[in-house]
Design a protein around this motif. Structure first.
Motif, PDB file in Angstrom:
ATOM      1  N   SER A 244      -3.507  30.394  38.035  1.00  0.00           N
ATOM      2  CA  SER A 244      -2.444  29.681  37.494  1.00  0.00           C
ATOM      3  C   SER A 244      -2.286  29.620  36.002  1.00  0.00           C
ATOM      4  N   GLN A 245      -3.638  29.779  35.642  1.00  0.00           N
ATOM      5  CA  GLN A 245      -3.581  29.891  33.828  1.00  0.00           C
ATOM      6  C   GLN A 245      -3.089  31.312  33.586  1.00  0.00           C
ATOM      7  N   GLU A 246      -3.345  32.215  34.466  1.00  0.00           N
ATOM      8  CA  GLU A 246      -2.904  33.639  34.049  1.00  0.00           C
ATOM      9  C   GLU A 246      -1.373  33.640  33.942  1.00  0.00           C
ATOM     10  N   ILE A 247      -0.905  32.841  35.358  1.00  0.00           N
ATOM     11  CA  ILE A 247       0.549  32.974  35.450  1.00  0.00           C
ATOM     12  C   ILE A 247       1.348  32.225  34.309  1.00  0.00           C
ATOM     13  N   GLY A 248       0.440  31.241  33.843  1.00  0.00           N
ATOM     14  CA  GLY A 248       0.962  30.503  32.584  1.00  0.00           C
ATOM     15  C   GLY A 248       1.210  31.298  31.374  1.00  0.00           C
ATOM     16  N   ARG A 249       0.298  32.315  31.133  1.00  0.00           N
ATOM     17  CA  ARG A 249       0.278  33.013  29.809  1.00  0.00           C
ATOM     18  C   ARG A 249       1.190  34.101  30.048  1.00  0.00           C
ATOM     19  N   GLU A 250       1.554  34.752  31.268  1.00  0.00           N
ATOM     20  CA  GLU A 250       2.977  35.672  31.575  1.00  0.00           C
ATOM     21  C   GLU A 250       4.164  34.781  31.345  1.00  0.00           C
ATOM     22  N   ILE A 251       4.064  33.800  31.613  1.00  0.00           N
ATOM     23  CA  ILE A 251       5.325  33.049  31.479  1.00  0.00           C
ATOM     24  C   ILE A 251       5.734  32.576  29.934  1.00  0.00           C
ATOM     25  N   ASN A 252       4.656  32.223  29.241  1.00  0.00           N
ATOM     26  CA  ASN A 252       4.573  31.925  27.926  1.00  0.00           C
ATOM     27  C   ASN A 252       4.978  33.089  27.121  1.00  0.00           C
ATOM     28  N   THR A 253       4.483  34.307  27.687  1.00  0.00           N
ATOM     29  CA  THR A 253       4.862  35.477  26.914  1.00  0.00           C
ATOM     30  C   THR A 253       6.495  35.919  27.157  1.00  0.00           C
ATOM     31  N   ILE A 254       6.874  35.754  28.215  1.00  0.00           N
ATOM     32  CA  ILE A 254       8.232  36.132  28.624  1.00  0.00           C
ATOM     33  C   ILE A 254       9.276  35.217  27.657  1.00  0.00           C
ATOM     34  N   GLY A 255       8.791  33.684  27.479  1.00  0.00           N
ATOM     35  CA  GLY A 255       9.461  32.906  26.926  1.00  0.00           C
ATOM     36  C   GLY A 255       9.573  33.350  25.173  1.00  0.00           C
ATOM     37  N   SER A 256       8.299  33.680  24.869  1.00  0.00           N
ATOM     38  CA  SER A 256       8.164  33.897  23.341  1.00  0.00           C
ATOM     39  C   SER A 256       8.937  35.370  22.932  1.00  0.00           C
ATOM     40  N   LYS A 257       9.107  36.305  23.978  1.00  0.00           N
ATOM     41  CA  LYS A 257       9.720  37.612  23.776  1.00  0.00           C
ATOM     42  C   LYS A 257      11.306  37.373  23.936  1.00  0.00           C
ATOM     43  N   ALA A 258      11.529  36.581  24.753  1.00  0.00           N
ATOM     44  CA  ALA A 258      13.124  36.469  25.470  1.00  0.00           C
ATOM     45  C   ALA A 258      14.165  36.521  24.493  1.00  0.00           C
ATOM     46  N   ASN A 259      14.318  35.781  23.275  1.00  0.00           N
ATOM     47  CA  ASN A 259      15.095  35.712  22.243  1.00  0.00           C
ATOM     48  C   ASN A 259      16.669  35.797  22.756  1.00  0.00           C
ATOM     49  N   TYR A 260      16.620  34.937  24.067  1.00  0.00           N
ATOM     50  CA  TYR A 260      17.867  35.059  24.647  1.00  0.00           C
ATOM     51  C   TYR A 260      18.027  33.692  25.432  1.00  0.00           C
ATOM     52  N   ALA A 261      18.851  32.733  25.211  1.00  0.00           N
ATOM     53  CA  ALA A 261      18.781  31.398  25.680  1.00  0.00           C
ATOM     54  C   ALA A 261      19.090  31.453  27.188  1.00  0.00           C
ATOM     55  N   PRO A 262      19.696  31.908  27.819  1.00  0.00           N
ATOM     56  CA  PRO A 262      19.733  31.983  29.148  1.00  0.00           C
ATOM     57  C   PRO A 262      18.404  32.087  29.873  1.00  0.00           C
ATOM     58  N   MET A 263      17.685  33.218  29.287  1.00  0.00           N
ATOM     59  CA  MET A 263      16.312  33.544  29.813  1.00  0.00           C
ATOM     60  C   MET A 263      15.434  32.474  29.557  1.00  0.00           C
ATOM     61  N   GLN A 264      15.470  31.760  28.174  1.00  0.00           N
ATOM     62  CA  GLN A 264      14.492  31.001  27.916  1.00  0.00           C
ATOM     63  C   GLN A 264      14.633  29.562  28.827  1.00  0.00           C
ATOM     64  N   GLN A 265      15.966  29.493  29.169  1.00  0.00           N
ATOM     65  CA  GLN A 265      15.959  28.384  29.947  1.00  0.00           C
ATOM     66  C   GLN A 265      15.689  28.526  31.502  1.00  0.00           C
ATOM     67  N   LEU A 266      15.535  29.825  32.040  1.00  0.00           N
ATOM     68  CA  LEU A 266      14.676  30.216  33.105  1.00  0.00           C
ATOM     69  C   LEU A 266      13.373  29.840  32.998  1.00  0.00           C
ATOM     70  N   VAL A 267      12.654  30.048  31.848  1.00  0.00           N
ATOM     71  CA  VAL A 267      11.405  30.224  31.458  1.00  0.00           C
ATOM     72  C   VAL A 267      11.046  28.667  31.569  1.00  0.00           C
ATOM     73  N   VAL A 268      11.879  27.845  30.903  1.00  0.00           N
ATOM     74  CA  VAL A 268      11.376  26.329  30.920  1.00  0.00           C
ATOM     75  C   VAL A 268      11.492  25.827  32.358  1.00  0.00           C
TER      76      VAL A 268
END
Length: 285
Positions: A244-268
């Motif tokens: 679950s920690q590794e899952i969290g790392r990938e989700i956080n990286t996607i969020g930091s790279k997204a630079n796109y509001a709709p995708m960041q909402q999915l990340v939340v």
């Protein structure tokens, strides 16, 4: 099959002159922590009882209680008559009172009861050991049933995470196109002459920094690995915690790279689901 660390087990044995009750309660803990409450007469057997518990319950905060209730006429506790009479004589010298009142006061004083230490009956202790094994069996059944509830919750939340990941994948092409358009417009607004080839190279380099292909693949693999571990023969809460920690790392990286509001909402939303998994993970054996 996962197990919960929360559980309860009890077993009662009725002997001719005694009633023996054993209770086991468990809560979540990083390691095995046994708190034993047993009669003084059985203190010499405490280590043996602890070992039996440790062999069956590998993790959790365990409260173990052993109660011995005398139901027959046999008792090892007697009134210390000499001490009681001495107290009554002293009380009588202080104030007059009827004998019953003086006796009541005297019996409240220290050392008015005496208990002879009994040797532990080997047969009786065998009965206690057998009862403990029954209580351990009961608490393990309880933990397994609780584990099934946790497993259902985990599967539902993993399914939600997979659906959100699929939405991220579907959105990714549009996201990169939007970022590209935004950058081209920003450069156009500068109204300066640029080398088209050089600009295209710089743009590709810039967009690569926002590429989340690896993160999407790794996140999908981690979700699959979590499911596989969840349905393994052993309950391994620590391993699931690491995944679950590794899952969290990938989700956080996607969020930091997204630079796109709709995708960041999915990340939340993904973070919210993962946080609920982590909360429940504290109860997994």
């Amino acid at each position: 099959m996962i197990q919960s660390m929360t559980g309860y087990g009890k077993h009662v044995v009725q002997l001719p002159s005694k009633k023996i009750s054993l209770e086991l309660k468990s809560l979540n803990s990083k390691n095995l922590d046994i708190n034993a409450r047993i009669p003084q007469a059985f203190r010499e057997k405490e280590l043996e009882l602890r070992k039996t518990i440790a062999d069956s319950l590998t993790r959790g905060k365990i409260d173990f209680s052993l109660y011995i209730e005398i139901t027959g006429e046999d008792t090892t506790t007697e009134v210390n008559a000499g001490v009681v009479k001495k107290y009554m004589d002293q009380l009588r010298d202080i104030a007059d009172g009827d004998e019953v009142k003086l006796l009541e006061l005297a019996l409240r004083m220290p050392d008015t009861l005496k208990t002879d230490k009994e040797d532990i009956d080997p047969e009786e202790f065998k009965t206690i050991e057998a009862a403990l094994k029954q209580a351990l069996r009961a608490i393990n059944i309880f933990r397994t049933e609780e584990g099934k509830v946790l497993e259902t919750d985990f599967v539902n939340r993993l399914t939600t995470l997979e659906q959100l990941l699929q939405q991220v994948k579907d959105m990714d092409v549009k996201r990169l196109g939007t970022i590209r358009e935004r950058l081209e417009k920003a450069v156009a607004d500068l109204k300066v002459d640029l080398d088209a080839n050089r600009f295209e190279q710089e743009l590709i380099y810039y967009l690569e920094k926002y590429d989340i292909t690896e993160e999407k693949v790794r996140l999908a693999n981690h979700l699959d690995y979590f499911k596989t571990t969840l349905h393994s023969d052993d309950s391994n809460g620590k391993k699931l915690g690491f995944i679950s920690q590794e899952i969290g790392r990938e989700i956080n990286t996607i969020g930091s790279k997204a630079n796109y509001a709709p995708m960041q909402q999915l990340v939340v939303q993904m973070k919210d689901e993962l946080e609920k998994i982590k909360e429940q993970m504290l109860n997994v054996l």
